[in-house]
Structures are given as C-alpha cells and as structure tokens.
Write a protein that holds these residues in place. Sequence first.
Motif, PDB file in Angstrom:
ATOM      1  N   ILE A  73      -6.011   6.368  -6.484  1.00 23.72           N
ATOM      2  CA  ILE A  73      -6.031   6.459  -7.944  1.00 23.72           C
ATOM      3  C   ILE A  73      -6.636   7.799  -8.351  1.00 23.72           C
ATOM      4  O   ILE A  73      -6.121   8.487  -9.243  1.00 23.72           O
ATOM      5  N   VAL A  74      -7.718   8.182  -7.674  1.00 26.49           N
ATOM      6  CA  VAL A  74      -8.359   9.462  -7.967  1.00 26.49           C
ATOM      7  C   VAL A  74      -7.455  10.616  -7.566  1.00 26.49           C
ATOM      8  O   VAL A  74      -7.234  11.555  -8.349  1.00 26.49           O
ATOM      9  N   TRP A  75      -6.932  10.577  -6.324  1.00 25.23           N
ATOM     10  CA  TRP A  75      -6.061  11.665  -5.861  1.00 25.23           C
ATOM     11  C   TRP A  75      -4.825  11.790  -6.730  1.00 25.23           C
ATOM     12  O   TRP A  75      -4.427  12.898  -7.109  1.00 25.23           O
ATOM     13  N   GLY A  76      -4.215  10.651  -7.037  1.00 27.43           N
ATOM     14  CA  GLY A  76      -2.969  10.683  -7.810  1.00 27.43           C
ATOM     15  C   GLY A  76      -3.165  11.235  -9.210  1.00 27.43           C
ATOM     16  O   GLY A  76      -2.422  12.127  -9.644  1.00 27.43           O
ATOM     17  N   PHE A  77      -4.178  10.734  -9.928  1.00 28.90           N
ATOM     18  CA  PHE A  77      -4.379  11.200 -11.296  1.00 28.90           C
ATOM     19  C   PHE A  77      -5.015  12.588 -11.328  1.00 28.90           C
ATOM     20  O   PHE A  77      -4.866  13.309 -12.317  1.00 28.90           O
ATOM     21  N   GLY A  78      -5.703  12.972 -10.250  1.00 29.97           N
ATOM     22  CA  GLY A  78      -6.159  14.351 -10.160  1.00 29.97           C
ATOM     23  C   GLY A  78      -4.977  15.315 -10.094  1.00 29.97           C
ATOM     24  O   GLY A  78      -4.965  16.358 -10.764  1.00 29.97           O
ATOM     25  N   LEU A  79      -3.963  14.951  -9.319  1.00 30.69           N
ATOM     26  CA  LEU A  79      -2.752  15.768  -9.240  1.00 30.69           C
ATOM     27  C   LEU A  79      -1.989  15.753 -10.559  1.00 30.69           C
ATOM     28  O   LEU A  79      -1.426  16.775 -10.973  1.00 30.69           O
ATOM     29  N   ILE A  80      -1.964  14.605 -11.226  1.00 36.10           N
ATOM     30  CA  ILE A  80      -1.303  14.529 -12.534  1.00 36.10           C
ATOM     31  C   ILE A  80      -2.002  15.444 -13.532  1.00 36.10           C
ATOM     32  O   ILE A  80      -1.351  16.142 -14.325  1.00 36.10           O
ATOM     33  N   PHE A  81      -3.323  15.442 -13.509  1.00 36.52           N
ATOM     34  CA  PHE A  81      -4.086  16.319 -14.403  1.00 36.52           C
ATOM     35  C   PHE A  81      -3.747  17.785 -14.120  1.00 36.52           C
ATOM     36  O   PHE A  81      -3.524  18.574 -15.053  1.00 36.52           O
ATOM     37  N   LEU A  82      -3.699  18.162 -12.848  1.00 37.83           N
ATOM     38  CA  LEU A  82      -3.349  19.534 -12.488  1.00 37.83           C
ATOM     39  C   LEU A  82      -1.931  19.888 -12.921  1.00 37.83           C
ATOM     40  O   LEU A  82      -1.675  20.995 -13.414  1.00 37.83           O
ATOM     41  N   ALA A  83      -1.008  18.939 -12.751  1.00 38.94           N
ATOM     42  CA  ALA A  83       0.372  19.185 -13.180  1.00 38.94           C
ATOM     43  C   ALA A  83       0.434  19.400 -14.687  1.00 38.94           C
ATOM     44  O   ALA A  83       1.201  20.242 -15.178  1.00 38.94           O
ATOM     45  N   GLY A  84      -0.381  18.642 -15.432  1.00 38.00           N
ATOM     46  CA  GLY A  84      -0.440  18.828 -16.879  1.00 38.00           C
ATOM     47  C   GLY A  84      -0.998  20.188 -17.258  1.00 38.00           C
ATOM     48  O   GLY A  84      -0.507  20.835 -18.191  1.00 38.00           O
TER      49      GLY A  84
ATOM     50  N   TYR B 120       0.832  -1.205   0.000  1.00 34.45           N
ATOM     51  CA  TYR B 120       0.000   0.000   0.000  1.00 34.45           C
ATOM     52  C   TYR B 120       0.865   1.252   0.000  1.00 34.45           C
ATOM     53  O   TYR B 120       0.641   2.188  -0.775  1.00 34.45           O
ATOM     54  N   PHE B 121       1.852   1.292   0.893  1.00 41.40           N
ATOM     55  CA  PHE B 121       2.715   2.467   0.996  1.00 41.40           C
ATOM     56  C   PHE B 121       3.488   2.701  -0.293  1.00 41.40           C
ATOM     57  O   PHE B 121       3.647   3.840  -0.739  1.00 41.40           O
ATOM     58  N   TYR B 122       3.968   1.623  -0.884  1.00 43.77           N
ATOM     59  CA  TYR B 122       4.717   1.760  -2.134  1.00 43.77           C
ATOM     60  C   TYR B 122       3.817   2.320  -3.229  1.00 43.77           C
ATOM     61  O   TYR B 122       4.206   3.233  -3.975  1.00 43.77           O
ATOM     62  N   ALA B 123       2.598   1.783  -3.345  1.00 45.22           N
ATOM     63  CA  ALA B 123       1.671   2.230  -4.390  1.00 45.22           C
ATOM     64  C   ALA B 123       1.287   3.693  -4.197  1.00 45.22           C
ATOM     65  O   ALA B 123       1.253   4.471  -5.155  1.00 45.22           O
ATOM     66  N   ILE B 124       1.009   4.081  -2.948  1.00 46.53           N
ATOM     67  CA  ILE B 124       0.617   5.474  -2.676  1.00 46.53           C
ATOM     68  C   ILE B 124       1.762   6.429  -2.976  1.00 46.53           C
ATOM     69  O   ILE B 124       1.573   7.476  -3.613  1.00 46.53           O
ATOM     70  N   GLY B 125       2.964   6.084  -2.514  1.00 43.92           N
ATOM     71  CA  GLY B 125       4.112   6.944  -2.769  1.00 43.92           C
ATOM     72  C   GLY B 125       4.402   7.103  -4.252  1.00 43.92           C
ATOM     73  O   GLY B 125       4.735   8.204  -4.715  1.00 43.92           O
ATOM     74  N   PHE B 126       4.240   6.036  -4.996  1.00 43.20           N
ATOM     75  CA  PHE B 126       4.522   6.076  -6.434  1.00 43.20           C
ATOM     76  C   PHE B 126       3.503   6.925  -7.178  1.00 43.20           C
ATOM     77  O   PHE B 126       3.867   7.802  -7.967  1.00 43.20           O
ATOM     78  N   ILE B 127       2.210   6.711  -6.908  1.00 39.60           N
ATOM     79  CA  ILE B 127       1.190   7.407  -7.694  1.00 39.60           C
ATOM     80  C   ILE B 127       1.128   8.894  -7.335  1.00 39.60           C
ATOM     81  O   ILE B 127       0.883   9.736  -8.207  1.00 39.60           O
TER      82      ILE B 127
END
Length: 206
Positions: A176-187, A89-96
């Motif tokens: 997944i939502v938080w991570g890709f939401g941040l990716i979208f904002l970074a884009g 879990y920690f690895y997946a959260i840190g990565f995304i």
Amino acid sequence: MSETTPAHSESAPPESPYGDDGRDADGLPAEHRMLPRTRPSNAIDHVIMRVGNAASWIWALLIVVIITNVTVRYAFGRATVWLEELQLYFYAIGFIVGLSYAITWDRHVRVDALAERWSRRTRAWVELFGTVFLLLPFSGAILVEAVPYVRTSFTLNEASSSPGGLPHTWILKSFIVWGFGLIFLAGVSRLLRCTALLFHRPRPLW
C-alpha cells in the motif's frame, strides 16, 4: 523572386520527437495528449517504468499459482489455503503497482468524450487542477494512514487468520505504501509536465 517560408501559428503544437512505436527516444511512453517533457519528470518516469516493467512479471507468477492451485485441488483433491491467499496477494500487488504505470502511460480512466474536444492548454489546466486537488491529496492521505498501519502489522508479525494461511501479512500491506508512493510520484511528474506547458516552468525539453 525570393521564396518565403509560411509562418507557423503560435497556437500550433511543437513538433513531437515521439516515434510510431509508442515510445520516445528515451524509451518513455508517448501519449496522445503530448505534454512536454522535463528533466525532473523524465527522471521520475524512468523510475516508475523500471518498477512497472519488473512488476509485470508478477502476472506470469500469478498464472503459475492459479494453474498449480487448480491442479492440486482437482487432480489431487486437496485444498491449499496458502496457495489461494498467494493468488490474491499477487493480484493485489500487481494491481496497486500497476496504477502508477498506467498514469505514466496515460492509460488510466478519463472522460475522453469531453477531453478529446478540448485544446492542449485546456486539457493541461484540467489535469493540473485534478492533480493538485484530487490525485496528490488523496494519495498523500493514503500514505499518511498506511505507514503506521503497516508498522503495526510488522511489529505484531501479523499472519493470516485462516488455518494454513500465509505468515508475514505485513509484506502484502507494505505494498500500500509502495504503490501509493509511486502514484504520488507519477502525479508529481504529470504536474511538472502540465506546468511546463502552461508556464514554461520547469523548462520543457521540447
């Protein structure tokens, strides 16, 4: 005899306010591509940097969990499924979460062998098209699919299928939502910086 100041070439990049410590005066990363900053992109980048800095502590927690898991397994001869799952879990959260941080720092994978030979405007055009036609549509599609996926997991109060595993699997899936939401904002931030260089919209800060 009067002295004259040589005119600067119009194609020369503006003087950068970045220092030698990898950050500018606002604490935001200074990348070698030197895209101009804008007020909206700065606001987005500050959010991503704060989240990324806070999430970086998860790697310290991951080390603690790994050491504890190894100690329990080999010193006491006990297998703990929930510790092994917590490790994943920690690895997946840190990565995304770290993906958006990497985009903001401009440390994601590129074909630098080609990009380094291009001018600033050419790199900005390539990044603009890549962001508009690849990064934003992909992250947006993931978000559209991930929201009902997480909602279903939360409604069912989904737990690990392994005996002795962790409950509340929806917590992990929500990243997944938080991570890709941040990716979208970074884009969006990178897109604004590209348009600031190419079209001066929004107005560049330097």
